[in-house]
Scaffold this motif. Structure first.
Motif, PDB file in Angstrom:
ATOM      1  N   GLN A 161       5.392  -2.351  30.773  1.00  0.00           N
ATOM      2  CA  GLN A 161       6.086  -1.088  31.062  1.00  0.00           C
ATOM      3  C   GLN A 161       6.310  -0.264  29.802  1.00  0.00           C
ATOM      4  N   GLN A 192       4.041   2.550  29.397  1.00  0.00           N
ATOM      5  CA  GLN A 192       4.061   3.659  30.356  1.00  0.00           C
ATOM      6  C   GLN A 192       4.683   4.918  29.772  1.00  0.00           C
ATOM      7  N   SER A 193       5.720   4.753  28.951  1.00  0.00           N
ATOM      8  CA  SER A 193       6.353   5.926  28.331  1.00  0.00           C
ATOM      9  C   SER A 193       7.246   5.484  27.181  1.00  0.00           C
ATOM     10  N   LEU A 194       7.475   6.409  26.272  1.00  0.00           N
ATOM     11  CA  LEU A 194       8.384   6.136  25.157  1.00  0.00           C
ATOM     12  C   LEU A 194       9.786   5.883  25.681  1.00  0.00           C
ATOM     13  N   ASP A 195      10.161   6.574  26.733  1.00  0.00           N
ATOM     14  CA  ASP A 195      11.487   6.405  27.322  1.00  0.00           C
ATOM     15  C   ASP A 195      11.696   4.964  27.798  1.00  0.00           C
ATOM     16  N   LYS A 196      10.687   4.391  28.453  1.00  0.00           N
ATOM     17  CA  LYS A 196      10.793   3.002  28.925  1.00  0.00           C
ATOM     18  C   LYS A 196      10.873   2.042  27.749  1.00  0.00           C
ATOM     19  N   SER A 247       9.955  14.133  20.369  1.00  0.00           N
ATOM     20  CA  SER A 247       8.612  14.650  20.616  1.00  0.00           C
ATOM     21  C   SER A 247       7.631  14.187  19.539  1.00  0.00           C
ATOM     22  N   GLU A 278       6.926  10.581  20.235  1.00  0.00           N
ATOM     23  CA  GLU A 278       6.160  10.450  21.469  1.00  0.00           C
ATOM     24  C   GLU A 278       4.688  10.817  21.264  1.00  0.00           C
ATOM     25  N   ASN A 279       4.436  11.833  20.455  1.00  0.00           N
ATOM     26  CA  ASN A 279       3.071  12.321  20.268  1.00  0.00           C
ATOM     27  C   ASN A 279       2.323  11.663  19.117  1.00  0.00           C
ATOM     28  N   TYR A 291       4.318   6.691  18.797  1.00  0.00           N
ATOM     29  CA  TYR A 291       4.262   5.883  20.026  1.00  0.00           C
ATOM     30  C   TYR A 291       2.827   5.529  20.440  1.00  0.00           C
TER      31      TYR A 291
END
Length: 198
Positions: free
Chosen positions: A70, A73-77, A170, A173-174, A177
Motif C-alpha cells: 500500500q 499507492q500514494s505518499l499519503d498512505k 508536493s 510526492e513528485n 517518493y
C-alpha cells in the motif's frame, strides 16, 4: 557497488528522528549493528524476546506485506503508516534531504496545537529550524511563501505554515517518493514483509 560508510551512518540515525523514545527502546537494546538493512529487518521480523514484545505487542504496528504494498499507492498512505514513514525517513537521509519530512512532520504537530502560547512558541521554533535564511535545516521555499510565514509570526494561526507544507509535500510526492518506491530499500522491505509469519 559498496555503500559509503558516512551515508550509511546517516541512514541509521533516521529512526531516532522518526520514532518515539518508547518505540526505540527495544531497537536500541536489540540491535548492535548500525546499518539500515538490519534496522528494517528488526521492524519486520517476529521475535519472542521481551524487548521486541514491548515494540510489537500491538500487531497493527508491524508492517505486513499488504501494508508495504500500500505504501506504493500514494505518499499519503506511506506517511500515515508509522514504519512506512520511518523507512521513508531513512531513504531521505540517504539523499540528504531529510529536512523535508522533518518540516512536514513539524507542521503536522503544529496544526494540533490549540493554545496561543504553544502556537507562538512552536511557530518560532519551526521558523528558526526550517524557514529563516541559513537555518540549520532550511527548506527550499519561494520568497512569497517565506515572507508570508515571517508576517504571520506576530500572530500565528494553525494555518501559518500550510502553504509551505503543501509545497514541501508536493516536492516529496513528485521527486523523493517515486525514487523511494523504485529504490533497493523499498524492494528489500517488500521481500522482508513477505516472510513475516502470521
Amino acid at each position: 557497488m559498496r555503500e559509503n560508510p558516512g551515508s550509511q551512518s546517516a541512514q541509521s540515525m533516521a529512526f531516532t528522528d522518526c520514532l518515539t523514545t518508547a518505540d526505540l527502546f527495544a531497537e536500541k537494546k536489540g540491535i548492535k549493528s548500525k546499518n539500515w538493512r538490519n534496522r528494517l529487518r528488526f521492524l519486520l521480523k517476529t521475535h519472542s524476546s521481551q524487548s521486541v514484545l514491548h515494540l510489537m505487542k500491538n500487531r497493527s504496528y508491524r508492517p505486513s506485506a499488504d501494508d508495504v504494498n500500500q505504501w506504493a499507492q500514494s505518499l499519503d498512505k506511506l506517511l500515515s503508516h508509522k514504519y512506512g514513514k520511518a523507512a521513508f525517513c531513512i531513504f531521505l537521509k540517504s539523499e540528504f534531504c531529510e529536512e523535508n519530512i522533518e518540516f512536514w512532520t513539524a507542521c503536522e504537530d503544529f496544526r494540533t496545537l490549540t493554545s496561543h502560547k504553544e502556537l507562538a512558541s512552536k511557530a518560532n521554533s519551526i521558523y528558526e529550524e526550517f524557514i529563516k535564511s541559513e537555518a540549520p535545516k532550511e527548506i527550499n521555499l519561494d520568497f512569497h511563501t517565506r515572507n508570508a510565514i515571517v508576517q504571520s509570526l506576530h500572530e500565528p494561526t494553525m494555518t501559518s505554515f500550510l502553504e509551505a507544507q503543501k509545497k514541501v509535500y508536493s516536492l516529496m510526492e513528485n521527486n523523493s517518493y517515486p525514487r523511494f518506491i523504485h529504490s533497493a530499500l523499498y524492494k528489500e522491505l517488500c521481500v522482508a514483509a513477505k516472510h513475516i509469519k502470521s
